[in-house]
Write an enzyme that holds these catalytic residues in place. Structure first.
Site, PDB file in Angstrom:
ATOM      1  CG  ASP A 125      -2.058   0.981   1.102  1.00 16.09           C
ATOM      2  OD1 ASP A 125      -3.203   0.533   0.936  1.00 16.09           O
ATOM      3  OD2 ASP A 125      -1.802   2.210   1.151  1.00 16.09           O
ATOM      4  CB  ILE A 126       0.779   4.268  -2.163  1.00 17.85           C
ATOM      5  CG1 ILE A 126       1.865   5.162  -2.725  1.00 17.85           C
ATOM      6  CG2 ILE A 126      -0.485   5.048  -1.832  1.00 17.85           C
ATOM      7  CD1 ILE A 126       1.513   5.744  -4.085  1.00 17.85           C
ATOM      8  CG  ASN A 137     -12.413  -0.710   3.696  1.00 24.72           C
ATOM      9  OD1 ASN A 137     -12.730  -1.220   4.761  1.00 24.72           O
ATOM     10  ND2 ASN A 137     -11.294  -0.042   3.516  1.00 24.72           N
ATOM     11  CG  HIS A 168      -8.738  -3.097  -2.457  1.00 28.37           C
ATOM     12  ND1 HIS A 168      -9.666  -2.373  -3.177  1.00 28.37           N
ATOM     13  CD2 HIS A 168      -8.549  -2.409  -1.305  1.00 28.37           C
ATOM     14  CE1 HIS A 168     -10.013  -1.290  -2.490  1.00 28.37           C
ATOM     15  NE2 HIS A 168      -9.363  -1.297  -1.353  1.00 28.37           N
TER      16      HIS A 168
HETATM   17  P1  5GP Z   1      -9.846   1.375   0.203  1.00 31.77           P
HETATM   18  O1  5GP Z   1     -10.105   2.597   1.039  1.00 31.77           O
HETATM   19  O2  5GP Z   1     -10.396   1.525  -1.197  1.00 31.77           O
HETATM   20  O3  5GP Z   1     -10.250   0.101   0.867  1.00 31.77           O
HETATM   21  O4  5GP Z   1      -8.267   1.256   0.090  1.00 31.77           O
HETATM   22  C1  5GP Z   1      -7.526   1.731  -0.977  1.00 31.77           C
HETATM   23  C2  5GP Z   1      -6.069   1.622  -0.584  1.00 31.77           C
HETATM   24  O5  5GP Z   1      -5.294   1.777  -1.766  1.00 31.77           O
HETATM   25  C3  5GP Z   1      -5.603   2.703   0.403  1.00 31.77           C
HETATM   26  O6  5GP Z   1      -5.048   2.074   1.545  1.00 31.77           O
HETATM   27  C4  5GP Z   1      -4.575   3.503  -0.395  1.00 31.77           C
HETATM   28  O7  5GP Z   1      -3.485   3.934   0.403  1.00 31.77           O
HETATM   29  C5  5GP Z   1      -4.146   2.532  -1.472  1.00 31.77           C
HETATM   30  N1  5GP Z   1      -3.754   3.148  -2.727  1.00 31.77           N
HETATM   31  C6  5GP Z   1      -4.424   4.135  -3.394  1.00 31.77           C
HETATM   32  N2  5GP Z   1      -3.772   4.459  -4.517  1.00 31.77           N
HETATM   33  C7  5GP Z   1      -2.663   3.664  -4.568  1.00 31.77           C
HETATM   34  C8  5GP Z   1      -1.590   3.546  -5.510  1.00 31.77           C
HETATM   35  O8  5GP Z   1      -1.514   4.239  -6.527  1.00 31.77           O
HETATM   36  N3  5GP Z   1      -0.632   2.628  -5.245  1.00 31.77           N
HETATM   37  C9  5GP Z   1      -0.684   1.853  -4.119  1.00 31.77           C
HETATM   38  N4  5GP Z   1       0.321   0.981  -3.944  1.00 31.77           N
HETATM   39  N5  5GP Z   1      -1.679   1.929  -3.207  1.00 31.77           N
HETATM   40  C10 5GP Z   1      -2.655   2.831  -3.436  1.00 31.77           C
END
Ligand code: 5GP
Ligand code: ZN
Length: 113
Positions: free
Chosen positions: A29-30, A86, A99
């Protein structure tokens, strides 16, 4: 397709990839919320948990198996870890590509909400 996770899966934008096979890819995760924070996705674009079909059951089972294996490989399996998905706006989903979050490496909060 402007989906960010599809672009990571296809190599169009870089990701710190820790696992990949024909169906599944995992990357760091970034913006990690824990010392270990991996994202496990299907290569196939499924928007959310809500969009899963019965025919996706084996794929989701494999995603969980990959997450468990990564937890072992990354050294958090013994102390414990968390898988989280989520779904939708109120579920906190920001990226509309299914994811699993794998979190570990510290004592996680006992709050899920
Ligand atoms: P969500 O809130 O959709 O469950 O989680 C999305 C996750 O994706 C977040 O933890 C966010 O930090 C991660 N994320 C968003 N954009 C990127 C990206 O471009 N690269 C990576 N490696 N993670 C990302
Ligand atoms: Zn996608």
């Amino acid at each position: 397709m402007d989906c960010i996770f599809c672009q990571i899966a296809s190599g169009k934008i870089p990701g710190d990839i820790v696992y990949q096979d024909q169906e599944i890819i995992a990357f760091r995760d970034i913006n990690p919320k824990a010392p270990l924070h991996l994202i496990i996705i299907p290569r196939k674009h499924i928007p959310s948990l809500d969009q899963l079909k019965e025919s996706d059951a084996a794929l989701v089972g494999r995603m969980v198996a990959v997450a468990n294996r990564l937890a072992k490989d990354e050294g958090v399996a013994e102390k414990g870890y968390r898988l989280a998905v989520n779904c939708g706006t109120e579920g906190g989903q920001l990226v509309p590509h299914l994811h699993i979050h794998l979190l570990g490496g510290r004592q996680l909060s006992d709050s899920l909400g």
